[in-house]
Each structure stands twice: as structure tokens, then as C-alpha cells.
Enzyme design. Structure first.
Site, PDB file in Angstrom:
ATOM      1  CG  ASN A 112       5.870  10.706   6.165  1.00 30.40           C
ATOM      2  OD1 ASN A 112       6.112  10.617   4.954  1.00 30.40           O
ATOM      3  ND2 ASN A 112       5.015   9.912   6.761  1.00 30.40           N
ATOM      4  CG  HIS A 113       8.197   6.623   6.063  1.00 31.69           C
ATOM      5  ND1 HIS A 113       7.954   5.528   6.864  1.00 31.69           N
ATOM      6  CD2 HIS A 113       6.983   7.040   5.626  1.00 31.69           C
ATOM      7  CE1 HIS A 113       6.659   5.271   6.891  1.00 31.69           C
ATOM      8  NE2 HIS A 113       6.040   6.181   6.141  1.00 31.69           N
ATOM      9  CG  ASP A 117       8.096   8.728   2.761  1.00 29.24           C
ATOM     10  OD1 ASP A 117       8.755   9.406   3.571  1.00 29.24           O
ATOM     11  OD2 ASP A 117       6.871   8.546   2.870  1.00 29.24           O
ATOM     12  NE  ARG A 142      -0.990  11.425   5.280  1.00 26.13           N
ATOM     13  CZ  ARG A 142      -0.389  10.440   4.590  1.00 26.13           C
ATOM     14  NH1 ARG A 142       0.336   9.544   5.214  1.00 26.13           N
ATOM     15  NH2 ARG A 142      -0.540  10.369   3.288  1.00 26.13           N
ATOM     16  CG  HIS A 147       7.527   3.589   1.231  1.00 26.48           C
ATOM     17  ND1 HIS A 147       7.981   3.978   2.474  1.00 26.48           N
ATOM     18  CD2 HIS A 147       6.556   4.480   0.890  1.00 26.48           C
ATOM     19  CE1 HIS A 147       7.317   5.044   2.867  1.00 26.48           C
ATOM     20  NE2 HIS A 147       6.454   5.384   1.928  1.00 26.48           N
ATOM     21  CG  ASP A 201      10.068   2.944   7.404  1.00 24.05           C
ATOM     22  OD1 ASP A 201      10.849   2.160   7.971  1.00 24.05           O
ATOM     23  OD2 ASP A 201       9.815   4.086   7.829  1.00 24.05           O
ATOM     24  NE  ARG A 202       3.534   1.388   5.108  1.00 24.92           N
ATOM     25  CZ  ARG A 202       3.390   2.692   5.251  1.00 24.92           C
ATOM     26  NH1 ARG A 202       4.095   3.507   4.510  1.00 24.92           N
ATOM     27  NH2 ARG A 202       2.549   3.174   6.125  1.00 24.92           N
ATOM     28  CG  HIS A 235       2.813  12.115   2.226  1.00 20.22           C
ATOM     29  ND1 HIS A 235       3.465  11.293   3.117  1.00 20.22           N
ATOM     30  CD2 HIS A 235       1.947  12.861   2.982  1.00 20.22           C
ATOM     31  CE1 HIS A 235       3.009  11.539   4.343  1.00 20.22           C
ATOM     32  NE2 HIS A 235       2.099  12.474   4.289  1.00 20.22           N
ATOM     33  CG  HIS A 242       7.366  13.330   1.497  1.00 17.33           C
ATOM     34  ND1 HIS A 242       7.670  12.279   0.650  1.00 17.33           N
ATOM     35  CD2 HIS A 242       6.519  12.814   2.416  1.00 17.33           C
ATOM     36  CE1 HIS A 242       7.044  11.195   1.055  1.00 17.33           C
ATOM     37  NE2 HIS A 242       6.333  11.477   2.120  1.00 17.33           N
ATOM     38  CG  ASP A 261       6.244   8.166  -0.934  1.00 16.69           C
ATOM     39  OD1 ASP A 261       6.372   9.323  -1.362  1.00 16.69           O
ATOM     40  OD2 ASP A 261       5.656   7.891   0.124  1.00 16.69           O
TER      41      ASP A 261
HETATM   42 MN   LIG Z   1       5.178   9.859   3.113  1.00 18.50          MN
END
Ligand SMILES: [Mn+2]
Length: 300
Positions: free
Chosen positions: A119-120, A87, A221, A61, A90-91, A249, A169, A59
Site C-alpha cells: 500500500n506504500h 512497502d 485503516r 520502510h 516511507d517512514r 503489512h 502484501h 515491509d
Molecule cells: Mn503496508
């Protein structure tokens, strides 16, 4: 005009990315999408001798600092293949920059750089965790975000190295047959099998390993997401003739973490993900000679 020299200049000077017009971003998204669209959903790589390497990156991010550190390491190490486990956005504070750099790398090195879906790489997560808002604020048009989604839509889900090591992932799904179902399929073929693979693909990008668990268990989750224990993990590897899994992840304070008697490696490539008061090193993995070498960087 977005030519290769220009893409290279974006990688070297990421601050240029913040000044790009949407028309430029759009060209990069289309070029990347066309390449992903031709790839199979299950990638397979063969290393020819015991010196060739694959680097697996977790990730990001939106952590441009970590991504640039990893690009330096790649420049020095000269791996044959680089796999990003998804990923990317995001963030963090430089999400568009991180995504554009990785897509530019893909366009410049289509047979060397690979990006798997996390998943992002989905609208729902981007709406909840910031990338959608960042994007709409910048370009003033929600409709334009569909071009980002068009790229997410065609990303591959897993990569197998030397028939032994699988990378993805999140984790293994309950469907032990999923790799056989995916083998040889491209995005354009997915509709014909969608019902039989949808749940498994969802679990591949969302599931987490858990020590001392037997079987699968519901995850905090969300609905449909599972924890998996060592027994079902070993079954999955055995029935697919695999030895190891590399996944991302989850962020751990110590950097990378081994599970299940060193058969599953979890990496995460965004340092200090929860801020400097809860530090974590960024980590990645080198695969060489059918062995996995995890490495922590940016140790504070
Ligand atoms: Mn993830």
C-alpha cells in the site's frame, strides 16, 4: 552509464546511492519498469525438489540496516527465489537507498528477485509518510516523481508457490474470484478488466486478518479496507485450491505472527520500526518442501 557492474557496486556500497544524479536514478527506474512490465500480475513459481527455497521478505520502510542484514542472509542461504512483499519506502531514514537496492537486485536477477506491490507503493502514501518529500527535496522537481509512480504502476500483486502458498502484501479480498480474474494478465491487459478487479486489488494491499472475527468487517485503516476472519479466509483458500498465505503489512513486537491455526503467516522485515523503546525483531519466511519456516532476526 548504469551497467551491471555499477548496479552491483550500489548494492555493495549503498552510500553511493545518496550521490546519484537523477539521470542515473531515472535509468535504473526505466530498466526496472521494463522488466516488471513483462511480468504477470499474479506470479506463479514451482520449486523442483524439496531442497529449493523461496525467501519471502516483508515491509522494509526505509530501514537500510534491516535490508542489509537480509541481503547477508540471502547471500549465505542462496534461495532460488526471493519475494519482497512491498512497502519498501516511507517512514525510515534511507528510503531511496532501499528502493534503489531492490530495483538493482531485480535488474541483475530478473528471474530470481520479485517485488510485489504494497500500500506504500502509491503516491498518496508517499505524500503522507515522507518518501515524496524526501525525493522532491533531493531532486528539486515534483515532476520527476512520476518516474517512481511509473514503476509502482506495473508491479505484480501476488505470487503463488507450488500451487499451494500465496504471498501478497495485505490480505485476502472479499472478491473470492480475483485470482481467476488476474491469472495470465499483465499490466497492459488491466484496463479491460479494471472495474471488476479494482476493489479486490485495493483490498489485497490493505486488508488485515483478525482472530475471532466472522466474515469481513470495516477496518480503522480507512474506507473500503477490511478485516477478515478465519471463516472467510478458509473459504478463500479452499475455493482457490490453496493451503497457506504469507503476508506482511503489520508490525508485531514479537516479530512474525501466525493466525488462523497456522494457515496465515504475518512477517515484517524492518526491525525496531517504532523506535528502540518499542522494539521488534525483523522477520522473514523460508518456503521449502511446501512448508513455511518463519525466522526472526535482529533480536535485541
Ligand atoms: Mn503496508
Amino acid at each position: 552509464m548504469i551497467d551491471n557492474n555499477y548496479l552491483q557496486s550500489l548494492i555493495e556500497k549503498p552510500q553511493k546511492i545518496s550521490n546519484l544524479k537523477f539521470e542515473d536514478i531515472s535509468q535504473i527506474l526505466k530498466q526496472a519498469k521494463d522488466i516488471f512490465n513483462e511480468e504477470e500480475l499474479l506470479l506463479e513459481f514451482k520449486l523442483l525438489d524439496n531442497k529449493e527455497e523461496v525467501y519471502v521478505i516483508g515491509d522494509i520502510h526505509g530501514n537500510l540496516h534491516s535490508l542489509l542484514n537480509i541481503l547477508e542472509i540471502i547471500k549465505k542461504g542462496k534461495p532460488k527465489i526471493i519475494i519482497f512483499l512491498g512497502d519498501i519506502v516511507d517512514r525510515g531514514i534511507k528510503q531511496l537507498e532501499c528502493l534503489i537496492i531492490i530495483l538493482a537486485l531485480k535488474i541483475l536477477n530478473p528471474n530470481k528477485v520479485f517485488l510485489l506491490k504494497g500500500n506504500h507503493e502509491t503516491l498518496e502514501m508517499n505524500q503522507y509518510y515522507g518518501f515524496f518529500q524526501e525525493f522532491v527535496q533531493k531532486f528539486n522537481d515534483k515532476e520527476k516523481f512520476t518516474e517512481i509512480l511509473d514503476v509502482y504502476q506495473v508491479l505484480p500483486f501476488c505470487a503463488i508457490i507450488n500451487n499451494k502458498i500465496i504471498s501478497l502484501h495485505g490480505g485476502i479480498p472479499e472478491d473470492i474470484e480475483i485470482l481467476k480474474k488476474l491469472k495470465g494478465l499483465k499490466h497492459e491487459d488491466i484496463n479491460s478488466v479494471f472495474k471488476s478487479v479494482a476493489e479486490g486489488l485495493y483490498q489485497i494491499i490493505w486488508n488485515d486478518p483478525k482472530e475471532r472475527l466472522k466474515g469481513f468487517a470495516e477496518s480503522f485503516r480507512g474506507p473500503g479496507i477490511k478485516f477478515f476472519g478465519e471463516d472467510v479466509f478458509n473459504n478463500f483458500l479452499k475455493s482457490n485450491n490453496l493451503k497457506y498465505l504469507i503476508r506482511a503489512h503489520e508490525c508485531f513486537p514479537e516479530g512474525y505472527r501466525w493466525f488462523f491455526n497456522n494457515r496465515l503467516l504475518s512477517i515484517f522485515s524492518s526491525a525496531n520500526y517504532r523506535g528502540f523503546y518499542s522494539p521488534n525483531p525483523a522477520s522473514y519466511a523460508i518456503v521449502r518442501n511446501d512448508k513455511i519456516f518463519p525466522i526472526n532476526i535482529e533480536v535485541s
